[in-house]
Design a protein around this motif. Structure first.
Motif, PDB file in Angstrom:
ATOM      1  N   VAL A  73       0.834  -1.209   0.000  1.00 29.11           N
ATOM      2  CA  VAL A  73       0.000   0.000   0.000  1.00 29.11           C
ATOM      3  C   VAL A  73       0.868   1.257   0.000  1.00 29.11           C
ATOM      4  CG1 VAL A  73      -0.305   0.116   2.526  1.00 29.11           C
ATOM      5  CG2 VAL A  73      -2.035   1.094   1.004  1.00 29.11           C
ATOM      6  N   LEU A  74       1.976   1.234   0.722  1.00 30.66           N
ATOM      7  CA  LEU A  74       2.874   2.386   0.726  1.00 30.66           C
ATOM      8  C   LEU A  74       3.647   2.493  -0.582  1.00 30.66           C
ATOM      9  CD1 LEU A  74       4.276   2.582   4.368  1.00 30.66           C
ATOM     10  CD2 LEU A  74       2.611   4.055   3.258  1.00 30.66           C
ATOM     11  N   ARG A  75       3.990   1.347  -1.171  1.00 29.37           N
ATOM     12  CA  ARG A  75       4.664   1.384  -2.479  1.00 29.37           C
ATOM     13  C   ARG A  75       3.760   2.022  -3.522  1.00 29.37           C
ATOM     14  NH1 ARG A  75       5.878  -4.258  -3.585  1.00 29.37           N
ATOM     15  NH2 ARG A  75       5.906  -4.815  -1.408  1.00 29.37           N
ATOM     16  N   ARG A  76       2.467   1.672  -3.488  1.00 28.59           N
ATOM     17  CA  ARG A  76       1.513   2.257  -4.436  1.00 28.59           C
ATOM     18  C   ARG A  76       1.362   3.760  -4.206  1.00 28.59           C
ATOM     19  NH1 ARG A  76      -1.035  -2.696  -3.437  1.00 28.59           N
ATOM     20  NH2 ARG A  76      -2.383  -1.782  -1.856  1.00 28.59           N
ATOM     21  N   ARG A  77       1.286   4.157  -2.950  1.00 26.36           N
ATOM     22  CA  ARG A  77       1.159   5.591  -2.639  1.00 26.36           C
ATOM     23  C   ARG A  77       2.401   6.364  -3.074  1.00 26.36           C
ATOM     24  NH1 ARG A  77      -0.588   5.759   3.507  1.00 26.36           N
ATOM     25  NH2 ARG A  77      -0.209   7.993   3.213  1.00 26.36           N
ATOM     26  N   LEU A  78       3.572   5.779  -2.883  1.00 28.34           N
ATOM     27  CA  LEU A  78       4.814   6.424  -3.301  1.00 28.34           C
ATOM     28  C   LEU A  78       4.871   6.535  -4.828  1.00 28.34           C
ATOM     29  CD1 LEU A  78       7.437   7.707  -2.327  1.00 28.34           C
ATOM     30  CD2 LEU A  78       8.490   5.446  -2.447  1.00 28.34           C
ATOM     31  N   ALA A  79       4.447   5.493  -5.515  1.00 28.92           N
ATOM     32  CA  ALA A  79       4.413   5.529  -6.983  1.00 28.92           C
ATOM     33  C   ALA A  79       3.429   6.588  -7.470  1.00 28.92           C
ATOM     34  CB  ALA A  79       4.055   4.154  -7.537  1.00 28.92           C
ATOM     35  N   SER A  80       2.299   6.693  -6.814  1.00 31.30           N
ATOM     36  CA  SER A  80       1.310   7.705  -7.178  1.00 31.30           C
ATOM     37  C   SER A  80       1.872   9.107  -6.955  1.00 31.30           C
ATOM     38  CB  SER A  80       0.033   7.506  -6.355  1.00 31.30           C
ATOM     39  OG  SER A  80      -0.880   8.542  -6.599  1.00 31.30           O
ATOM     40  N   ALA A  81       2.536   9.319  -5.834  1.00 28.07           N
ATOM     41  CA  ALA A  81       3.146  10.618  -5.546  1.00 28.07           C
ATOM     42  C   ALA A  81       4.210  10.943  -6.590  1.00 28.07           C
ATOM     43  CB  ALA A  81       3.753  10.628  -4.144  1.00 28.07           C
ATOM     44  N   SER A  82       4.975   9.949  -6.989  1.00 26.89           N
ATOM     45  CA  SER A  82       5.994  10.148  -8.010  1.00 26.89           C
ATOM     46  C   SER A  82       5.356  10.595  -9.323  1.00 26.89           C
ATOM     47  CB  SER A  82       6.781   8.856  -8.214  1.00 26.89           C
ATOM     48  OG  SER A  82       7.708   9.003  -9.250  1.00 26.89           O
ATOM     49  N   GLY A  83       4.251   9.982  -9.675  1.00 31.43           N
ATOM     50  CA  GLY A  83       3.529  10.376 -10.885  1.00 31.43           C
ATOM     51  C   GLY A  83       2.998  11.800 -10.797  1.00 31.43           C
ATOM     52  N   GLN A  84       2.511  12.184  -9.615  1.00 27.02           N
ATOM     53  CA  GLN A  84       2.010  13.545  -9.430  1.00 27.02           C
ATOM     54  C   GLN A  84       3.135  14.566  -9.532  1.00 27.02           C
ATOM     55  OE1 GLN A  84      -0.064  13.500  -5.703  1.00 27.02           O
ATOM     56  NE2 GLN A  84      -1.783  12.333  -6.506  1.00 27.02           N
ATOM     57  N   VAL A  85       4.285  14.249  -8.967  1.00 27.84           N
ATOM     58  CA  VAL A  85       5.444  15.149  -9.059  1.00 27.84           C
ATOM     59  C   VAL A  85       5.838  15.307 -10.529  1.00 27.84           C
ATOM     60  CG1 VAL A  85       7.919  15.388  -8.549  1.00 27.84           C
ATOM     61  CG2 VAL A  85       6.313  14.738  -6.737  1.00 27.84           C
ATOM     62  N   ALA A  86       5.865  14.216 -11.268  1.00 28.22           N
ATOM     63  CA  ALA A  86       6.220  14.278 -12.690  1.00 28.22           C
ATOM     64  C   ALA A  86       5.209  15.125 -13.466  1.00 28.22           C
ATOM     65  CB  ALA A  86       6.302  12.873 -13.274  1.00 28.22           C
ATOM     66  N   ALA A  87       3.928  14.987 -13.152  1.00 31.78           N
ATOM     67  CA  ALA A  87       2.903  15.780 -13.834  1.00 31.78           C
ATOM     68  C   ALA A  87       3.054  17.261 -13.513  1.00 31.78           C
ATOM     69  CB  ALA A  87       1.516  15.287 -13.430  1.00 31.78           C
ATOM     70  N   GLN A  88       3.331  17.586 -12.256  1.00 32.69           N
ATOM     71  CA  GLN A  88       3.529  18.993 -11.887  1.00 32.69           C
ATOM     72  C   GLN A  88       4.782  19.554 -12.558  1.00 32.69           C
ATOM     73  OE1 GLN A  88       3.357  19.191  -7.598  1.00 32.69           O
ATOM     74  NE2 GLN A  88       1.128  19.242  -7.599  1.00 32.69           N
ATOM     75  N   ARG A  89       5.825  18.756 -12.618  1.00 37.68           N
ATOM     76  CA  ARG A  89       7.064  19.190 -13.283  1.00 37.68           C
ATOM     77  C   ARG A  89       6.796  19.474 -14.756  1.00 37.68           C
ATOM     78  NH1 ARG A  89      10.349  14.731 -12.976  1.00 37.68           N
ATOM     79  NH2 ARG A  89      10.673  15.162 -10.783  1.00 37.68           N
ATOM     80  N   GLU A  90       6.050  18.598 -15.415  1.00 37.99           N
ATOM     81  CA  GLU A  90       5.715  18.783 -16.834  1.00 37.99           C
ATOM     82  C   GLU A  90       4.854  20.034 -17.024  1.00 37.99           C
ATOM     83  OE1 GLU A  90       5.454  18.273 -20.896  1.00 37.99           O
ATOM     84  OE2 GLU A  90       6.782  17.262 -19.486  1.00 37.99           O
ATOM     85  N   SER A  91       3.910  20.244 -16.135  1.00 41.07           N
ATOM     86  CA  SER A  91       3.056  21.424 -16.208  1.00 41.07           C
ATOM     87  C   SER A  91       3.874  22.700 -16.062  1.00 41.07           C
ATOM     88  CB  SER A  91       1.980  21.344 -15.115  1.00 41.07           C
ATOM     89  OG  SER A  91       1.200  22.503 -15.104  1.00 41.07           O
ATOM     90  N   LEU A  92       4.800  22.709 -15.112  1.00 43.37           N
ATOM     91  CA  LEU A  92       5.666  23.873 -14.925  1.00 43.37           C
ATOM     92  C   LEU A  92       6.579  24.092 -16.128  1.00 43.37           C
ATOM     93  CD1 LEU A  92       6.629  23.602 -11.159  1.00 43.37           C
ATOM     94  CD2 LEU A  92       5.280  25.393 -12.255  1.00 43.37           C
ATOM     95  N   ALA A  93       7.073  23.025 -16.707  1.00 43.07           N
ATOM     96  CA  ALA A  93       7.937  23.155 -17.882  1.00 43.07           C
ATOM     97  C   ALA A  93       7.172  23.775 -19.046  1.00 43.07           C
ATOM     98  CB  ALA A  93       8.506  21.792 -18.281  1.00 43.07           C
ATOM     99  N   ARG A  94       5.928  23.358 -19.238  1.00 44.41           N
ATOM    100  CA  ARG A  94       5.103  23.933 -20.307  1.00 44.41           C
ATOM    101  C   ARG A  94       4.810  25.400 -20.040  1.00 44.41           C
ATOM    102  NH1 ARG A  94       0.804  19.210 -21.933  1.00 44.41           N
ATOM    103  NH2 ARG A  94       2.385  17.690 -22.511  1.00 44.41           N
ATOM    104  N   ALA A  95       4.477  25.723 -18.795  1.00 46.78           N
ATOM    105  CA  ALA A  95       4.195  27.116 -18.443  1.00 46.78           C
ATOM    106  C   ALA A  95       5.432  27.980 -18.636  1.00 46.78           C
ATOM    107  CB  ALA A  95       3.687  27.208 -17.004  1.00 46.78           C
TER     108      ALA A  95
END
Length: 132
Positions: A73-95
């Motif tokens: 359950v913690l591995r899944r949550r960490l993977a999800s957080a990693s995906g969210q960080v990547a999405a925010q990074r991509e959003s900032l790069a586009r902006a």
């Protein structure tokens, strides 16, 4: 007849890992909200805090992995957080890229300076009138 598959007991979750993961998730939410509202000081603060929380999470999860398995359950949550960080990074790069393009349109680099070191442009001997 088929035998029912026995359920594996969930591994107990280390409270330190849970606290660390909750901090990462909390800072992700706060950063996302600051990004949504374009709150520059909030973005800076929450990005810094998220960075610190992620560093602690890496340290805690690495230590936990060395002495045994990290609960799924913690591995899944960490993977999800990693995906969210990547999405925010991509959003900032586009902006950032869009902002760079807008600045380039407004202030092209190959235009001569409007003022010389003494305060005004050197216009030569041309007149100052415009003809239509």
């Amino acid at each position: 007849m088929t035998q029912p598959i026995p359920m594996q007991a969930e591994q107990p979750i280390d409270p330190a890992l849970e606290t660390t993961m909750a901090a990462v998730e909390s800072h992700l939410v706060a950063l996302g909200e600051a990004l949504r509202t374009r709150d520059a000081p909030g973005i800076d603060h929450h990005a810094t805090e998220l960075h610190r929380a992620l560093a602690r999470a890496v340290e805690h999860f690495t230590h936990a992995a060395r002495r045994g398995a990290v609960p799924p359950v913690l591995r899944r949550r960490l993977a999800s957080a990693s995906g969210q960080v990547a999405a925010q990074r991509e959003s900032l790069a586009r902006a950032t890229a869009a902002l760079d393009r807008a600045i380039e349109v407004l202030m092209p680099r190959d235009v001569p300076a409007l003022y010389s070191p003494v305060g005004s442009t050197e216009r030569g001997l041309r007149g100052g009138s415009v003809q239509a």
